[in-house]
Design a protein around this motif. Structure first.
Motif, mmCIF file in Angstrom:
data_model
loop_
_atom_site.group_PDB
_atom_site.id
_atom_site.type_symbol
_atom_site.label_atom_id
_atom_site.label_comp_id
_atom_site.label_asym_id
_atom_site.label_seq_id
_atom_site.Cartn_x
_atom_site.Cartn_y
_atom_site.Cartn_z
ATOM 1 N N ALA A 367 0.634 -1.204 0.544
ATOM 2 C CA ALA A 367 -0.054 0.045 0.419
ATOM 3 C C ALA A 367 1.652 0.976 -0.298
ATOM 4 N N GLN A 368 0.493 2.327 -0.933
ATOM 5 C CA GLN A 368 1.534 3.215 -1.314
ATOM 6 C C GLN A 368 0.831 4.702 -1.267
ATOM 7 N N THR A 369 1.149 5.750 0.202
ATOM 8 C CA THR A 369 0.709 6.980 -0.518
ATOM 9 C C THR A 369 1.568 8.019 -0.450
ATOM 10 N N ASP A 370 1.209 9.274 -1.492
ATOM 11 C CA ASP A 370 1.804 10.070 -1.729
ATOM 12 C C ASP A 370 0.999 11.565 -1.884
ATOM 13 N N ILE A 371 1.384 12.202 -1.147
ATOM 14 C CA ILE A 371 0.229 13.180 -1.117
ATOM 15 C C ILE A 371 1.374 14.973 -0.736
ATOM 16 N N ILE A 372 0.725 16.059 -2.406
ATOM 17 C CA ILE A 372 2.180 16.782 -2.644
ATOM 18 C C ILE A 372 1.033 18.273 -2.453
ATOM 19 N N GLY A 373 1.637 19.208 -0.758
ATOM 20 C CA GLY A 373 0.876 20.321 -1.123
ATOM 21 C C GLY A 373 1.604 21.237 -1.452
ATOM 22 N N ARG A 374 0.795 22.835 -2.235
ATOM 23 C CA ARG A 374 1.673 23.923 -2.149
ATOM 24 C C ARG A 374 0.832 25.268 -1.969
ATOM 25 N N ALA A 385 5.266 21.297 0.855
ATOM 26 C CA ALA A 385 5.379 19.559 2.010
ATOM 27 C C ALA A 385 4.480 18.791 1.275
ATOM 28 N N SER A 386 5.188 17.723 0.856
ATOM 29 C CA SER A 386 4.430 15.897 0.710
ATOM 30 C C SER A 386 4.605 15.340 2.025
ATOM 31 N N PHE A 387 4.209 14.054 2.229
ATOM 32 C CA PHE A 387 3.969 13.230 2.490
ATOM 33 C C PHE A 387 4.157 11.927 1.845
ATOM 34 N N LEU A 388 5.253 10.471 1.803
ATOM 35 C CA LEU A 388 5.211 9.674 1.285
ATOM 36 C C LEU A 388 4.984 8.624 2.254
ATOM 37 N N TYR A 389 4.090 7.761 2.059
ATOM 38 C CA TYR A 389 4.330 6.306 2.938
ATOM 39 C C TYR A 389 4.243 5.396 2.187
ATOM 40 N N ARG A 390 5.014 3.490 2.078
ATOM 41 C CA ARG A 390 5.060 2.827 1.400
ATOM 42 C C ARG A 390 5.177 1.592 2.346
ATOM 43 N N TYR A 391 3.803 0.710 2.840
ATOM 44 C CA TYR A 391 4.007 -0.365 3.304
ATOM 45 C C TYR A 391 4.056 -1.623 1.978
ATOM 46 N N SER A 392 5.362 -2.504 2.872
ATOM 47 C CA SER A 392 5.618 -4.104 2.378
ATOM 48 C C SER A 392 5.413 -4.886 2.603
ATOM 49 N N ASP A 393 4.920 -5.942 2.342
ATOM 50 C CA ASP A 393 4.945 -7.248 2.589
ATOM 51 C C ASP A 393 5.602 -8.222 1.984
ATOM 52 N N TYR A 394 6.129 -8.670 2.515
ATOM 53 C CA TYR A 394 6.812 -9.405 1.424
ATOM 54 C C TYR A 394 6.930 -10.922 1.649
#
Length: 462
Positions: A367-374, A385-394
């Motif tokens: 699951a991944q989310t990427d939020i970019i604001g100005r 401002a920005s926020f990136l999160y990545r969840y990886s279950d191998y």
């Protein structure tokens, strides 16, 4: 065919296809020069024994654009050199290039070509490549890469789309990508993937999506290459997958979907009777995946739909332990643009596979989310401002490894002149690795960037 030959053919195709259109359209050229001073408290991305440094990076670049509705071309390049204040043995070049070409054969049939190239030793440099419309044209690498070792990545796509109704379309696509590493710590890889698909609405409220995909993975590297989760080399493989999705609208914008996806992967080593020795993981074992899911969708406009759902997968592993469990499914890429502020949200979730990265971890639930604001405080002064999160279950890793990558960023910018911009930003990167002896890392960095660029592109001809 050698990779250099493929790149040459792609460039020639772009030039030849755009030649006639260029004679009848305007050609826009935007040069730029940038100097960045960056402080990092962990340049090697290690958990212990961190090394800090100041890195000065002057870059020059340009954007060449041939705009047009029928035919268009965009080329962008930025090249720079990194100077390390204390660890000058790490001084190195970096190159980023992006090329896009589109041509409408008719009002219903369109060809799109994209090529993204990266040359760097930055372990965090291989991120998603996004075009001007905010669409990811080359996926990034969110597996763990440490130290400062040079690598280069190229990712090319060719897509032919045909529209045969207001919401009905078919497509054929071809992807070729490769990753080369100077260090034997990581494996080199190639991916070759043709695919076809169709979207068809047989009524205003009911429709279907069909997709078929073939993937060939090729690997090379010395015998010392042990970058997979089990300490074994990744084996060449063939993969065939298919997807069918039924859409049911309740209104012009809202609806539900039911989806089924199936994946079959066969490794060359298994075909030859090779087996793994001394590993608890399931790397290089053939498998079949069955993955039904359901969810809801919202249609912002005919070209933009967001969806959210949940599914359950069952992975049948040959000569191994079968895996199963729930997974999320989501997709959104939406820009909210207003007079003073703008926010872009990109998100995705589902089942995937990390096969062409620093750590070839295989079958993955993510699951991944990427939020970019100005926000524009004034005409010259703005905040970002920005926020990136990545969840990886191998799923097939020896220790059930799960990674969490977190990267928030905040910055302020000021337009000193119409051709000069100054930006100060802070960035935090953290990788949390669970159920694995491999360490994660965290990094704090501050960047001061001065950019010289004309506020309007130069028109070379019209």
């Amino acid at each position: 065919m050698k990779k250099s030959h493929l790149l040459t053919l792609l460039v020639l195709a772009l030039v030849v296809a755009a030649e006639n259109a260029a004679m009848a359209a305007q050609l826009l050229f935007t040069p730029r020069a940038t100097v960045t001073e960056r402080f990092s408290d962990n340049i090697y991305l290690t958990k212990n024994d961190k090394e800090d440094d100041f890195i000065t990076t002057p870059t020059v670049g340009f954007t060449l654009e041939l705009p047009g509705q029928g035919t268009g071309l965009l080329l962008s390049y930025d090249g720079g050199y990194n100077f390390y204040a204390k660890n000058d043995e790490n001084d190195s070049w970096q190159h980023n290039a992006l090329g896009s070409f589109w041509h409408n054969f008719t009002r219903e049939t369109r060809l799109d070509l994209n090529n993204a190239f990266l040359y760097t030793q930055d372990p965090l440099g291989n991120q998603d490549v996004v075009n001007q419309q905010g669409t990811v044209v080359a996926p990034g690498d969110f597996t763990r890469r440490s130290e400062l070792n040079t690598y280069y990545r190229n990712y090319s796509t060719a897509r032919l789309t045909h529209q045969f109704g207001p919401e009905n379309s078919t497509y054929a696509q071809f992807i070729y990508g490769f990753l080369e590493n100077d260090s034997d710590q990581y494996q080199d890889s190639q991916e070759i993937s043709p695919s076809v698909g169709m979207t068809y609405w047989w009524s205003t409220f009911a429709g279907i999506e069909l997709e078929g995909n073939y993937l060939r993975g090729l690997y090379s590297g010395g015998q010392g290459t042990t970058n997979t989760q089990d300490g074994t080399d990744q084996d060449d493989f063939n993969e065939v997958s298919g997807r069918v999705r039924l859409n049911q609208r309740f209104s012009q914008n809202y609806g539900i979907f039911e989806q089924y996806r199936q994946i079959y992967r066969n490794y060359d080593g298994n075909q030859a009777g090779q087996t793994q020795q001394g590993t608890d993981g399931q790397q290089n074992l053939d498998y079949m995946v069955y993955a039904p899911s359901v969810g809801v969708f919202y249609q912002f406009d005919p070209t933009l739909t967001a969806s959210l759902g949940v599914g359950y997968y069952y992975q049948q592993v040959q000569n191994g332990k079968d895996q199963q469990g729930p997974f999320p499914t989501a997709e959104i890429n939406k820009l909210w643009d207003y007079q003073r502020w703008s926010v872009r949200t990109r998100g995705s979730a589902g089942l995937g596979s990390e096969d062409f990265s620093a750590q070839n971890q295989g079958f993955t639930r993510y699951a991944q989310t990427d939020i970019i604001g100005r926000y524009n405080f004034t005409r010259q002064f703005y905040g970002e401002a920005s926020f990136l999160y990545r969840y990886s279950d191998y799923i097939n890793s020896a220790d059930d490894e799960v990674d969490h990558f977190i990267s928030p960023r905040i910055g302020l910018g000021y337009e000193v002149f119409r051709w000069m911009n100054v930006n100060l930003s802070y960035n935090y990167n953290k990788l949390v690795v669970t159920n694995n002896s491999q360490d994660g890392y965290e990094e704090n960095s501050v960047l001061l960037t001065v950019t010289l660029q004309p506020d309007q592109p130069w028109r070379l001809w019209e």
